[in-house]
Motif scaffolding. Structure first.
Motif, PDB file in Angstrom:
ATOM      1  N   TYR A  23       0.831  -1.203   0.000  1.00 52.94           N
ATOM      2  CA  TYR A  23       0.000   0.000   0.000  1.00 52.94           C
ATOM      3  C   TYR A  23       0.868   1.256   0.000  1.00 52.94           C
ATOM      4  O   TYR A  23       0.580   2.216  -0.724  1.00 52.94           O
ATOM      5  N   THR A  24       1.932   1.247   0.772  1.00 55.15           N
ATOM      6  CA  THR A  24       2.826   2.409   0.841  1.00 55.15           C
ATOM      7  C   THR A  24       3.483   2.665  -0.508  1.00 55.15           C
ATOM      8  O   THR A  24       3.577   3.818  -0.955  1.00 55.15           O
ATOM      9  N   ILE A  32       2.350   1.820  -3.486  1.00 54.56           N
ATOM     10  CA  ILE A  32       1.341   2.311  -4.433  1.00 54.56           C
ATOM     11  C   ILE A  32       0.937   3.735  -4.090  1.00 54.56           C
ATOM     12  O   ILE A  32       0.731   4.568  -4.973  1.00 54.56           O
ATOM     13  N   ASN A  33       0.839   4.035  -2.821  1.00 53.87           N
ATOM     14  CA  ASN A  33       0.415   5.358  -2.388  1.00 53.87           C
ATOM     15  C   ASN A  33       1.413   6.435  -2.789  1.00 53.87           C
ATOM     16  O   ASN A  33       1.034   7.590  -3.009  1.00 53.87           O
ATOM     17  N   ASN A  34       2.672   6.095  -2.916  1.00 55.40           N
ATOM     18  CA  ASN A  34       3.701   7.069  -3.275  1.00 55.40           C
ATOM     19  C   ASN A  34       3.818   7.298  -4.782  1.00 55.40           C
ATOM     20  O   ASN A  34       4.605   8.127  -5.222  1.00 55.40           O
ATOM     21  N   ALA A  50      -0.514   9.998  -9.697  1.00 59.77           N
ATOM     22  CA  ALA A  50      -1.925   9.652  -9.907  1.00 59.77           C
ATOM     23  C   ALA A  50      -2.144   8.834 -11.179  1.00 59.77           C
ATOM     24  O   ALA A  50      -2.900   7.862 -11.180  1.00 59.77           O
ATOM     25  N   LYS A  98      -1.060   5.324 -10.586  1.00 62.29           N
ATOM     26  CA  LYS A  98      -2.015   4.632  -9.723  1.00 62.29           C
ATOM     27  C   LYS A  98      -3.183   4.094 -10.534  1.00 62.29           C
ATOM     28  O   LYS A  98      -3.676   2.993 -10.281  1.00 62.29           O
ATOM     29  N   ARG A 132      -4.429   0.264 -10.862  1.00 57.27           N
ATOM     30  CA  ARG A 132      -5.816  -0.122 -10.638  1.00 57.27           C
ATOM     31  C   ARG A 132      -6.338  -0.951 -11.821  1.00 57.27           C
ATOM     32  O   ARG A 132      -6.976  -1.986 -11.634  1.00 57.27           O
TER      33      ARG A 132
END
Length: 68
Positions: free
Chosen positions: A7-8, A10-12, A15, A18, A22
């Motif tokens: 998660y970390t 992907i979160n970094n 957009a 991301k 997805r």
């Protein structure tokens, strides 16, 4: 890899990346869903009368005589 570290990572990401992640995950989910589906029960005789063989099916072929 742990869920939190994934998660970390992907979160970094930016957009637009991301969104690609997805889309990729959704395609993987669809692929695994197709693999997990059980085959439907088949019925005997569904194609009865739809397939036929010619009457001379067992007759020797003269076209291939020179190869035999």
């Amino acid at each position: 890899m742990e869920n939190l570290s994934l998660y970390t990572l992907i979160n970094n990401l930016p957009a637009h990346v991301k969104q690609e992640v997805r889309d990729f995950v959704e395609s993987l989910k669809k692929k695994t869903k197709k693999d997990e589906e059980t085959p439907k029960n088949r019925q005997f005789g569904v194609l009865k009368g739809k397939i036929s063989m010619s009457k001379d099916f067992d007759e020797p072929l003269t076209d291939f005589k020179k190869y035999m």
